[in-house]
Design a protein around this motif. Structure first.
Motif, short mmCIF file in Angstrom:
data_model
loop_
_atom_site.label_atom_id
_atom_site.label_comp_id
_atom_site.label_asym_id
_atom_site.label_seq_id
_atom_site.Cartn_x
_atom_site.Cartn_y
_atom_site.Cartn_z
N LEU A 15 0.89 -1.22 -0.14
CA LEU A 15 0.04 0.06 -0.02
C LEU A 15 0.79 1.27 -0.06
N GLN A 16 2.24 1.09 0.30
CA GLN A 16 2.92 2.38 0.64
C GLN A 16 2.96 3.14 -0.62
N ASP A 21 2.90 11.34 0.49
CA ASP A 21 2.86 12.10 1.18
C ASP A 21 2.60 11.75 2.90
N VAL A 22 2.64 10.51 3.17
CA VAL A 22 2.44 10.28 4.50
C VAL A 22 2.62 8.50 4.34
N THR A 23 3.20 7.92 5.38
CA THR A 23 3.42 6.58 5.51
C THR A 23 2.33 5.99 5.93
N VAL A 24 2.29 4.42 5.93
CA VAL A 24 0.98 3.62 6.33
C VAL A 24 0.93 3.67 7.83
N ALA A 64 4.00 18.51 13.26
CA ALA A 64 4.88 19.20 12.77
C ALA A 64 4.55 19.50 11.01
N ALA A 65 3.82 18.49 10.63
CA ALA A 65 3.63 18.39 9.47
C ALA A 65 2.22 19.22 9.04
N GLN A 90 -8.78 16.25 5.43
CA GLN A 90 -8.77 15.93 3.90
C GLN A 90 -7.53 14.78 3.49
N LEU A 91 -6.60 14.74 3.98
CA LEU A 91 -5.50 13.77 3.74
C LEU A 91 -6.13 12.14 3.89
N LEU A 92 -6.62 12.20 5.27
CA LEU A 92 -7.20 11.04 5.60
C LEU A 92 -8.31 10.47 4.85
#
Length: 133
Positions: A15-16, A21-24, A64-65, A90-92
């Motif tokens: 999936l990674q 822009d984000v890790t699993v 921090a992100a 939104q990212l989730l």
């Protein structure tokens, strides 16, 4: 049981590449913050089966992100809880959609009989794995 855990690790690796822009693991933590971040680090730790120091460290990176924020708890202003920022929400949502598309393709490849067996079995295995932690 070990085979199931091995498949789960391989699935995470597969999936990674969907996420640049984000890790699993970060995505899992964002999901937990949405589910129970208002209850604090201990609740997130229990939800994810991660240690509290790990959750705290990962949360600091996500803060921090700009994906989550630490805010005073409603019931005790001295205590901090975690909430997703608008960007985090939104990212989730976007990443959940990607994962859902991948998993739905796998689900459609099962027969109706396999699907009827899979759901209760996965629920049962989830309980068993959580009891191991």
């Amino acid at each position: 049981m070990l085979a199931l855990l091995a498949v789960a690790r391989r699935t995470r690796g597969r999936l990674q590449p969907l996420f640049d822009d984000v890790t699993v693991p970060q995505l899992v933590l964002l999901d937990a913050v949405q589910a129970c971040g208002g209850e604090g680090i201990a609740a997130i730790s229990a939800y994810t089966l991660l240690s509290q120091p790990t959750v705290t460290q990962q949360a600091a990176g996500l803060e921090a992100a700009g994906l989550l924020s630490r805010v005073p708890a409603d019931d005790d202003r001295r205590r901090r809880v975690l909430r997703l920022t608008e960007r985090g929400e939104q990212l989730l949502a976007a990443k959940r959609a990607l994962v859902a598309n991948r998993l739905s393709a796998a689900w459609r490849s099962l027969t109706v009989e396999e699907q009827s067996i899979a759901v209760p079995m996965l629920r049962h295995l989830t309980v068993l794995v959580s009891e191991l932690a």
